[in-house]
Enzyme design. Sequence first.
Site: not given
Lengths: 406, 338
Positions: B60, B129
């Site tokens: 990322e 998540h």
Amino acid sequence: MTDSPALSLYVPEPLARPGEAPRFDHLSFAAGAAEVRPAVDAPEHELRDMPYGLVRVLGETASAWDPVLDPEILRQGLRAMVQTRLFEDRLFRAHRQGKTSFFMKSTGEEAIGVAQSMALGAGDMCFPTYRVQGWLIARGYSIETMINQIYSNERDPLKGRQLPILYSAREYGFYSLSGNVGSRFGHAVGWAMASAYRGDRGIALGYIGEGTTAEGDFHEALTFASVYRAPVILAVTNNQWAISSFSGIAGAERTTFAAKALAYGIPGLRVDGNDFLAVWAATLWAAARARANLGPTLIEFVTYRVAGHSTSDDPTKYRPADEGSHWPLGDPIERLKEHLVALGEWSGERHAQMEAELTEALREAQRAAEAVGTLGKSKPSVAEMFEGVFKDPDWRVIEQRRELGI
Amino acid sequence: MPVMNMIQAINSALDVKLAQDPDVLVFGEDVGYFGGVFRVTDGLQAKHGLTRCFDAPISEGGIIATAIGMGAYGLRPVPEIQFADYILPAFDQLVSEAARLRYRSNGEFWAPITVRSPYGGGIFGGQTHSQSPEAIFAHITGLKTVIPSTPYDAKGLLIAAIEDDDPVIFLEPKRLYNGPFDGRHDQALKTWMGEPAADVPEGHYTVPLGKAAIVRSGTDVTVLAYGTMVHVAKAGIEDAGVDAELIDLRSIVPLDIDTIVASVAKTGRCVILHEASRFGGFGGELSALVQERCFWALKSPIERVGGWDTPYPHAFEWDYFPGPARLAKALARTMENR
């Protein structure tokens, strides 16, 4: 298992601390495999010994890497390096005189920024560290403007928003600097990918210090550069010291920084960073690869940080005070000067005359900047504090500016 | 007009911009050939080509760093971070670089990037998540943070974000991808079919950043929400039986302060609803702003309803998730003060 010895934690220590004799015997300065200059399209697997050698030109009898430069180019390079050193010495003193808050020198490392700045093109972009001020000087950036930035005065091109020497100069191929180390290394890769995406011709050069190779940014940038074959040169300036931590704290006891390239499947060169001609030659080799769509190259420039990390640092607290004078790769300015003298293209008199000229020009530039003002004596309009947060200001900065009464 | 769910609407926004502007490119983990784990980029690589929509390494920090470099060059990259929970390795890039580049270089360089990322809970995704990290971005000077609650807004806001010259964090409430989930988890799932906000034009349009939507007019109390909580708020208001004015902020930076202030000045009450844990959440900033600007109009303390101050739990999804019942309770409390 009971027969195994108790485990012990290893913490690297440099070979010499203050009061001890300087030692560099942990480093190899033999050219080895790097005596050969491979073709730029040589397959990576043929280049795997390169990171353990040392690309050198000056002091070699006939180096395959000699870029065969016109003496006038060498004199320009010498001039920019000397100008950089004199500039930094002068501004370091200005800090001690209370004219600014902070300063950093690149003493002993001038060949890297200067040679690369001259060797690369106007359409290329470098993503600098704070120790390549020579890049700007070699490209003729205004010394007076640099000093205005360092003084954060009314004519500071960055409007008083940035710490001294964290320049930005797009027209000079010099990307915006920041005090966070390593975080622009991946920008160089993105920039290079964008150039390739558009089918343009410019390439990028990212700089990082050897200490910062421990950051994830370094490995992320290498991964992306390798995966997308980005036209980028990734340069590690190994000046042996990251503030007070010797290069062993970043892994130098185990391998070279150039060898980090091996795991990414890209060429890695280890270069004498105090050798103007070697820096130039290695840069051209990597640039030729990038321009031919052959992808990235990692270059380790082996050099030595002669000065402290910054004006806030005292290196005699952690390394022998005379360590710099024992550095085996010498001084980049002296080495190029001696080379030019040996060629019959330079002399002690001409050098002294050049130094006098440069000193006078620097004095003039400093005088002009000080006529505008030193830190705290002059500053851009305070309204500038609220500009540039976004392209268009939102209500917060509009209200807060009003609250401050400007 | 075609009916689109939020996935299709976002896909359509990317499709429109890829077709219209050669400087737009999309990349991220699994977004290329496969089309993304939520299928948001489905078909874009086949239609627009390999260099316009491609896979990125699982990095990322590297994704955002390269996007910033591309943006500084002159492109308009739209990187995807697969889940907002994974964005933290890129936090330094967003804070120290994307948000600061224009300011520190006095406009020589800037990063017109739009970072898309699914966020929020209600999907039994556990800690990694389900989180709602919007407040940490709102705190960063120089970043914009946008959160749609309908397919129509998602497309229009995303196009506006891509065309914006500042870095934008575009958080997609993943529980809304397939339907307007109102928090009544034990009832039949709704899809976007039949919802007016699922009528999405095929072509180009924008919904401006920084303009809230008054979803429901009312006189008793102002409810501030964004993302999934807009739909939860509708249900909670219905359950409480109050005449609430529901404001969907749509972007938290820039924040439509005028719409908020005008509403609370009218209603005299304010309840703030977000999924993120309450302490230090964006509700705290909203509460402070309302207090500073509407104090003399307030008839009741400002209420904040949010996730509990625990990590996002797995088995306790519906105990943690601030559903309609919790909002209804807060509305009832605020209405007790006359």
